[in-house]
Enzyme design. Structure first.
Site, mmCIF file in Angstrom:
data_model
loop_
_atom_site.group_PDB
_atom_site.id
_atom_site.type_symbol
_atom_site.label_atom_id
_atom_site.label_comp_id
_atom_site.label_asym_id
_atom_site.label_seq_id
_atom_site.Cartn_x
_atom_site.Cartn_y
_atom_site.Cartn_z
ATOM 1 N N MET A 331 -40.428 -78.076 22.898
ATOM 2 C CA MET A 331 -40.038 -76.775 23.452
ATOM 3 C C MET A 331 -41.170 -75.763 23.262
ATOM 4 S SD MET A 331 -36.749 -74.356 22.701
ATOM 5 C CE MET A 331 -35.367 -75.382 23.105
ATOM 6 N N TRP A 334 -43.897 -76.504 25.599
ATOM 7 C CA TRP A 334 -43.486 -76.150 26.956
ATOM 8 C C TRP A 334 -43.651 -74.649 27.205
ATOM 9 C CZ3 TRP A 334 -38.834 -73.252 28.010
ATOM 10 C CH2 TRP A 334 -38.712 -72.946 29.368
ATOM 11 N N HIS A 335 -43.349 -73.828 26.175
ATOM 12 C CA HIS A 335 -43.480 -72.383 26.373
ATOM 13 C C HIS A 335 -44.914 -71.989 26.667
ATOM 14 C CE1 HIS A 335 -39.540 -70.752 25.894
ATOM 15 N NE2 HIS A 335 -39.318 -71.359 24.764
ATOM 16 N N GLY A 336 -45.870 -72.703 26.075
ATOM 17 C CA GLY A 336 -47.274 -72.382 26.342
ATOM 18 C C GLY A 336 -48.131 -72.856 25.191
#
Lengths: 404, 425
Positions: A331, A334-336
């Site tokens: 996660m 995925w956010h960056g």
């Protein structure tokens, strides 16, 4: 060229309301005007990605063709009874499905310009595609229907930031027409959602994000110098940012859900009073729910099954804990690709592990701790602050505060 | 029948609320007058909604307030500030402070033009900051902060094919504020090209959006005012009961001496501690390359002059100095300041604006500046020497203004060779 970003201002809702009117009248009379619905969706998609966003539009079309082809090929493979259910091939299909997103997310590490493959909502489309592939592997999706699949992927009310629907659920709504009573109820709920969304996003989100946030940020910046630059301004930033994040995002989700309802699609809810969660586990069942359920079902559960089947770990607890770390690290990535998103992931993984440990400890020592309204309130308070702290990490403000 | 009822249950409350809101926004009734207490508070609040609105300003001018147009120096409210002196000695005028940190000519132009003929045959004081005249002119974010849609609507509704209006529209289109509303942008483009508004644009700026903005202004512009009245009262309480030039001068020296103790620049110690000391090393020589001679601000300023000429407004212009010790320390060029002074003075005088209080030579006087670039104590007293006689009579005599559109040109904005102009003086 007219360009309409979804839910950007009240005008958008007025235009959308008029555009959806024939569809609404149809549904009220027991008919779903498929061709008209498709036309409206198409026009509103074009309006998001035209004008100076045309590069994104081209990326979206390329991405769509690629993912639909990939899904189709994999489904063809799976539904051919001669084939085994090969794991390497499944892994390959997932890797290929997330490849464009990975490229888009990694690009900022190497280049000052965003990737040419990127467009608004690529993450959410990828979640849908991967979910589809996984359910194909499980054998629950058996037939490929290009029209419905495209309708599902590019359902315009949720295209930019979710909620993340699931294919089979979506198709069930899409294939049926609600009764008039049911549809009126949906309209009532949908309208309520949109109005509440206005209050959240345009009033409270504005108050916290536009009016207060710059002030506390300034306060925190000018009081740097103490231990870890901690100041009252920073504490203020933590709470103000958390409120902003919630009201902005929850408001957006309410819009998407409300508009879906008007179209006769019951898009799942995304937030369920996260501020009253009594532990971090409970929080993830209330916050950005379609995302956390996606991670739970497609990453955590699958990992746990895999680990148990192959006996990777001796204890169940270890399995669960490694699962948490995996889930939240993914996660975070995925956010960056920045230190604070990854730190945010690790923080929540630790919080989940500690929560489980604490629950086990309480079970082993029944009667050692009182359990009443007061302790419950304390739990809620503690959870709220833990989560707000995690959002402070997430905000990236610490990066500005410490390193810029 | 049942369907209609169900639909009404869902949408009824919204429809009623929307109708009520529309009624409120387009109602033909006005919201009454601003009370005297509110006017007094608004006159020293320097709040942005006052500047951005029309109602409070318009009424203030009607009741004898005189616009004092400037920027951050207006917030230096010591005992000799124009608002304090006027209140303490019960003068026949009260300053209405327009401006705050970040307001420059363009903001003031849109604000003053929207007052329309309220300023006809009246007087005003303008404090021209040399710092406005930087290479790129007003910072877009600052302009945006003070941007007023209602004043832009007024501008568009009254725009004509003149050099002034064409330039103002063009200028606005260069800033993000000017492109924040698609219809307004279209209308500005038409004005910039010297064309008439389309009938829809005209309907939009006058009725559809214009009326709504006007009502909004009437409803909200009196709210959220910063209350500086206690500050003014406190400052006034330190003054002698009766006006006496000599005594005031002594007091200004005394207060200045007291508050500037402990720093090498002779500026207010508080300012020195907070704003200068932490950075003092970086500031040495930091302004060597500052240049106030070539700037789009000259043309923006011309808009304001043009507006005063249009309404026969009699204006006293004050050009404040820069603290000399500060200028020496930061390397700010005296020659450049003199050039700026000559250029702006030329622009004023060649068009008939002869009422100028040029203080640029006074930057080395003790207690003249409260801090680096803002006048205080003796500086304000000096200003009062000109303001007091100027405002003896609040009615403007017929002025002999000769507006020249060449001051809008790029050539003038960037002209640094000043010999050319002194010959035409």
């Amino acid at each position: 060229m007219i360009n309409l970003q979804p839910y950007a201002n009240p005008m958008y809702f007025a235009i959308l309301g008029v555009a959806l009117l024939p569809l609404i009248i149809g549904l009220l009379n027991g008919k779903r005007l498929y061709w008209y619905g498709t036309l409206v969706s198409f026009i509103f998609l074009v309006l998001i990605f035209d004008g100076n966003k045309i590069h994104q539009g081209i990326a979206l079309i390329g991405y769509g063709i690629y993912e639909v082809l990939l899904s189709w090929l994999y489904l063809r493979y799976r539904t051919n009874s001669k084939n085994k259910n090969s794991t390497p091939l499944f892994v390959l299909a997932v890797v290929l499905a997330i490849a464009p997103l990975v490229v888009v997310k990694m690009t900022p590490l190497f280049s000052p310009n965003p990737s040419l493959l990127g467009f608004l909502g690529i993450s959410y489309l990828t979640f849908k595609v991967v979910g589809y592939i996984m359910e194909t592997r499980d054998g629950v999706i058996k037939t490929f229907d290009a029209v419905k699949y495209i309708q599902f992927l590019f359902f315009f009310p949720t295209i930019s930031s979710g909620p993340i629907d699931r294919y089979r659920r979506f198709v069930k709504d899409y294939d049926s027409v609600p009764s008039r009573e049911k549809y009126l109820e949906l309209m009532g709920k949908g309208f309520h959602n949109i109005m509440l969304g206005f209050f959240y996003k345009f009033l409270l989100g504005y108050l916290f994000g536009t009016l207060l946030l710059p002030q506390v940020a300034h306060l925190a910046m000018i009081s740097r110098g103490g231990f870890l630059d901690i100041s009252w301004g920073l504490v203020g930033y933590m709470y103000v940012y958390s409120c902003y994040l919630f009201f902005d995002f929850a408001g957006y989700s309410l819009f998407a859900i409300g508009v879906s309802y008007f179209m006769g699609i019951e898009t799942p809810i995304n937030f369920n009073k996260p501020a009253i969660a009594h532990n971090v586990k409970d929080f993830w069942n209330r916050w950005h729910m379609t995302l956390s359920f996606w991670f739970r079902d497609y990453i955590y559960m699958r990992f746990v099954f895999f680990a148990m089947k192959h006996k990777l770990f001796k204890s169940r607890i270890t399995t669960a804990n490694v699962g948490y770390i995996l889930l939240f690290l993914i996660m975070g990535f995925w956010h960056g690709e920045t230190w604070y998103y990854i730190a945010y992931g690790i923080f929540h993984a630790c919080a989940m592990i500690l929560t489980d440990a604490w629950i086990r400890f309480k079970k082993r020592h029944k009667g050692m701790f009182p359990s009443n309204k007061f302790t419950y309130a304390m739990a809620v308070f503690f959870t709220f602050n833990t989560v707000c702290f995690s959002f402070l990490i997430f905000s990236g403000f610490l990066d500005t505060l410490w390193f810029h | 029948m049942k369907l209609r009822k169900s639909l009404w249950r869902i949408f009824g409350p919204f429809i009623i609320a929307a109708a009520a809101l529309l009624l409120l926004l387009y109602a033909p009734f006005s919201f009454g007058k601003v009370s005297n207490a509110t006017l007094r508070r608004a006159s020293v609040s320097m709040s942005s909604n006052i500047l951005k609105g029309n109602k409070v300003k318009d009424q203030a001018v009607k009741q004898g307030y005189v616009p004092f147009i400037g920027s951050s120096e207006l917030s230096r409210m010591d005992s000799f500030h124009p608002s304090v002196l006027a209140a303490k000695y019960k003068r026949n005028y009260r300053p209405f402070l327009l401006g705050a940190a970040g307001t420059q000519s363009l903001t003031h132009y849109f604000s003053v033009q929207a007052m329309g003929n309220q300023m006809k045959n009246k007087k005003a004081v303008v404090i021209i900051s040399p710092q406005w005249f930087v290479k790129k002119g007003v910072r877009p974010s600052m302009f945006d902060f003070y941007y007023s849609p209602v004043q832009t609507a007024y501008f568009l509704a009254h725009a004509k094919n003149t050099a002034q209006d064409r330039y103002a529209a063009k200028r606005l289109l260069q800033l993000p504020s000017g492109t924040s509303d698609d219809v307004v942008t279209g209308a500005l483009e038409n004005v910039a090209l010297g064309r008439k508004l389309t009938s829809f644009q005209s309907f939009y700026v006058k009725d559809l959006r214009g009326k709504m903005l006007k009502q909004e202004d009437a409803m909200f512009s009196e709210d959220f005012l910063k209350n500086n009245v206690p500050k003014i009262q406190l400052a006034a309480s330190k003054l002698p009961k009766t006006y006496n030039e000599y005594k005031l001068e002594q007091l200004a020296n005394q207060m200045g001496a007291q508050q500037t103790k402990g720093n090498p620049f002779g500026i207010k110690q508080k300012f020195y501690q907070n704003r200068v000391k932490p950075l003092v090393k970086h500031l040495k020589g930091s302004q060597t390359n500052f240049n106030y001679v070539s700037s789009p601000e000259y043309a923006d300023f011309e808009l304001l002059l043009n507006q005063f000429a249009k309404e026969n407004t009699d204006v006293l212009f004050i050009i404040p100095p820069i603290n000399q010790k500060w200028a020496n320390y930061t390397g700010l060029s005296n020659t450049m300041i003199q050039q700026f002074d000559r250029k702006i003075t030329y622009q004023l005088q060649s068009q008939g604006f002869n009422n100028i209080d040029d203080l640029t030579q006074d930057g080395n006087q003790k207690y003249f500046m409260e801090d680096t670039i803002h006048i205080g104590w003796r500086g304000w007293l000096q200003v009062d020497q000109r303001v007091r006689p100027f405002l003896k009579d609040l009615k403007a005599k017929p002025q002999n203004y000769k507006i020249q559109s060449r001051f809008y040109t790029k050539k003038w904005q960037t002209q640094t060779d000043l010999n050319q102009m002194s010959t035409t003086k």
